[in-house]
Design a protein around this motif. Structure first.
Motif, mmCIF file in Angstrom:
data_model
loop_
_atom_site.group_PDB
_atom_site.id
_atom_site.type_symbol
_atom_site.label_atom_id
_atom_site.label_comp_id
_atom_site.label_asym_id
_atom_site.label_seq_id
_atom_site.Cartn_x
_atom_site.Cartn_y
_atom_site.Cartn_z
ATOM 1 N N SER A 289 5.458 -48.474 -73.320
ATOM 2 C CA SER A 289 5.346 -47.041 -73.080
ATOM 3 C C SER A 289 4.142 -46.780 -72.181
ATOM 4 C CB SER A 289 5.163 -46.313 -74.408
ATOM 5 O OG SER A 289 3.990 -46.787 -75.040
ATOM 6 N N ALA A 290 3.872 -47.765 -71.331
ATOM 7 C CA ALA A 290 2.662 -47.672 -70.526
ATOM 8 C C ALA A 290 2.848 -46.687 -69.376
ATOM 9 C CB ALA A 290 2.282 -49.060 -70.011
ATOM 10 N N GLY A 291 2.850 -45.418 -69.671
ATOM 11 C CA GLY A 291 3.103 -44.388 -68.663
ATOM 12 C C GLY A 291 2.040 -44.302 -67.601
ATOM 13 N N ALA A 292 0.829 -43.970 -68.011
ATOM 14 C CA ALA A 292 -0.245 -43.757 -67.046
ATOM 15 C C ALA A 292 -0.631 -45.061 -66.347
ATOM 16 C CB ALA A 292 -1.470 -43.159 -67.736
ATOM 17 N N LEU A 293 -0.637 -46.150 -67.117
ATOM 18 C CA LEU A 293 -1.032 -47.447 -66.566
ATOM 19 C C LEU A 293 -0.021 -47.916 -65.529
ATOM 20 C CD1 LEU A 293 -3.203 -49.604 -66.892
ATOM 21 C CD2 LEU A 293 -1.801 -50.689 -68.631
ATOM 22 N N LEU A 294 1.255 -47.747 -65.880
ATOM 23 C CA LEU A 294 2.316 -48.159 -64.972
ATOM 24 C C LEU A 294 2.295 -47.289 -63.714
ATOM 25 C CD1 LEU A 294 4.568 -50.185 -64.732
ATOM 26 C CD2 LEU A 294 6.095 -48.537 -65.832
ATOM 27 N N LEU B 84 -0.269 -45.788 -62.395
ATOM 28 C CA LEU B 84 -1.416 -46.208 -61.583
ATOM 29 C C LEU B 84 -1.090 -47.496 -60.829
ATOM 30 C CD1 LEU B 84 -4.385 -45.969 -60.711
ATOM 31 C CD2 LEU B 84 -5.019 -47.168 -62.808
ATOM 32 N N SER B 85 -0.484 -48.438 -61.556
ATOM 33 C CA SER B 85 -0.131 -49.722 -60.958
ATOM 34 C C SER B 85 0.820 -49.526 -59.775
ATOM 35 C CB SER B 85 0.496 -50.608 -62.030
ATOM 36 O OG SER B 85 0.776 -51.877 -61.521
ATOM 37 N N ASN B 86 1.829 -48.655 -59.978
ATOM 38 C CA ASN B 86 2.793 -48.395 -58.904
ATOM 39 C C ASN B 86 2.136 -47.685 -57.725
ATOM 40 O OD1 ASN B 86 4.954 -49.614 -60.145
ATOM 41 N ND2 ASN B 86 5.612 -47.747 -61.189
#
Lengths: 315, 210
Positions: A12-17, A19-21
């Protein structure tokens, strides 16, 4: 071995994902204007497509004037010619023939804040795009390099400048180029040259091939004045500059300067170090008359020096 | 302006919480490997039936026929080194244990330069230490004398060898193998799966069968 990732419960890594994208997207966007430059033995260095046919690079990585090739983001290798270089700001400009690729999207370095995430994008090992991530570590105002170059803003980076990464692009989180990275200006420290400085220097290099600098034709070194003398002359500092060499036919000699004169002020500003003199030698001073206050035989005298243009030694 | 600032602080605290969650999941599947000389890390890769579990590490970490493992819960086990591939720097170990967790394995074919990565391992013996960075480069890389490598802008040290390199979802996309020129080199997860397939293992199916 077919393990579906959909069964992953903790995903559920919303913000992290996001940012990564975003970072990968910024790399993709800005990477279209990052090139590899072959102008030295062994490792190539990086450069930025500043205009469709103009590449800016770090001067210290350009070791030869001829037989320079550039590998473009689409993999093509094209010949490049050196349009000009400036040791003092560590910038060099290359011209490409028949280049038609879109130039970098240039942002404003002044929009950066300390702590902003930034990427360095270079192309060195095997022409493939390389990236490193970090933050803006220090920002301050205009500064002068030890070789006298004027840089609009001091930008220190907390990121790795890998081998071949001098000349790489400083990229913000939205994928805009906000500077040119170099480790060649301050003993290996990771610094970025702001876009406004790159614009100005590149413009002049393209037109003239070099950066014009003011010139007095004097060699000087700091000396300590006695307390009594400092008081008598009303100087703010007890340091001044003694003239140790005068270039024959140079602007200062024509004005009557002699070895042994002590320069205490230039253009109405007290001078205590050669930096103070450098500050009066920007290209805007060329042709102007500056009043030099000197100590000669214990008395103050004034000389009017017309600032010349520094002769070029490289050629 | 105030609401924008509050939004920003919420975003960064959400980010911090997510990083912590991903790290926690990674630590649960990272083991210490005590091989021939020194040691390294390993990944609890998948289960192979009810009484066997596969661990992946580097060939240079597991040199002998057996290796000691310390699980995240502190248990010490001996693992059998079932296969090594010095060319890829991979080793497959198995332990006769049930109920161990398994890592979420990502598709290393979809890696993009610039994406966030996290590494867990035991640098200089510091167990479970985390390092964060981004993918530096992928594909044929000069410093990597293998067909494919992930090069990461993340600071690793001896003891990270054999440990996981994971993406922002916490999926393992590589096995950290060495440091060259300050950059981490990892073996892509697809390369690991190929290695395991070469051993005739079908641990995904075995899990379902069990």
């Amino acid at each position: 071995m077919q393990r579906a990732s959909s069964e992953n419960p903790g995903e559920s890594a919303g913000a992290l994902l996001a940012l990564s994208n975003d970072l990968a997207g910024a790399v993709e966007r800005a990477g279209r204007a990052v090139v590899a430059i072959y102008a030295r033995p062994r490792v190539p260095s990086s450069g930025i497509l500043w205009r469709p046919d103009v590449v800016v690079a770090a001067d210290h990585t350009i070791k030869r004037d001829e037989e320079i090739t550039v590998t473009l983001p689409d993999g093509r290798s094209v010949p490049a010619s050196l349009a000009g270089r400036d040791l003092s700001t560590d910038l060099a400009v290359l011209k490409l023939q028949n280049a038609d690729l879109p130039a970098a999207e240039i942002g404003d370095t002044a929009s950066l804040r300390v702590g902003h995430l930034v990427l360095a994008l270079g192309r060195s090992g095997g022409d493939s795009l390389g990236a490193s991530l970090g933050v803006i570590s220090t920002l301050s105002g205009a500064w002068r390099t030890w070789r006298g170059g004027h840089i609009d803003q001091f930008v220190r980076l907390d990121l790795a400048i890998y081998t071949g990464f001098s000349g790489s692009a400083l990229v913000d989180a939205s994928g805009r180029v906000v500077g040119l990275n170099t480790s060649g200006l301050a003993r290996g420290m990771a610094l970025a040259i702001p876009t406004s400085t790159v614009n100005g220097v590149a413009e002049e290099l393209l037109v003239k091939g070099h950066i014009a600098r003011g010139y007095l034709g004097l060699g000087m070194q700091p000396v300590v004045l006695s307390h009594a003398l400092q008081k008598k002359l009303g100087l703010p500092s007890n340091s001044a500059l003694i003239i140790v060499s005068v270039e024959p036919d140079g602007p200062a000699e024509k004005a009557g300067a002699l070895i042994g004169d002590v320069l205490v002020a230039l253009d109405g500003t007290p001078v205590s170090d050669t930096d103070d003199v450098q500050a009066k030698l920007g290209r805007e001073y060329i042709g102007k008359e500056l009043t030099a206050s000197i100590l000669r035989g214990g008395a103050v005298a004034e000389l009017v020096i017309q600032v010349g243009e520094r002769p070029r030694k490289d050629k | 302006m105030a609401s924008a600032d509050r939004f920003a602080s919420q975003a960064s605290s959400a980010l911090a919480a997510e990083i912590a969650a991903v790290v926690e999941r990674l630590r649960r599947v990272t083991v210490q490997v005590r091989g021939g000389r020194g040691g390294g890390a390993g990944v609890l890769w998948c289960s192979d039936g009810p009484r066997s579990h596969w661990i992946i590490t580097n060939a240079h970490v597991a040199r002998g026929p057996r290796a000691g493992l310390v699980l995240p819960d502190g248990r010490f086990l001996y693992a059998e080194v079932r296969a090594t591939d010095p060319q890829r720097d991979l080793a497959a170990l198995s332990v006769p244990a049930a109920g161990l967790p398994a890592a979420d394995i990502g598709d290393s074919g979809g890696i993009r330069v610039g994406e966030l990565v996290l590494a867990v391992g035991n640098p200089w013996g510091l167990v479970g230490a985390v390092a964060a960075g981004i993918v530096h480069a992928v594909g044929p890389i000069y410093a990597c004398n293998r067909p494919s490598c992930i090069q990461a802008d993340v600071r690793l040290a001896p003891g990270n060898s054999g440990g996981p390199l994971a993406d922002a979802r916490g999926r393992v996309i590589g096995i950290n193998s060495m440091v060259a020129g300050g950059l981490a080199l990892a073996i892509p997860s697809n390369e690991v799966e190929r290695f395991l397939r070469g051993l005739g293992r079908q641990c995904g199916d075995a899990t379902e069968a069990a």
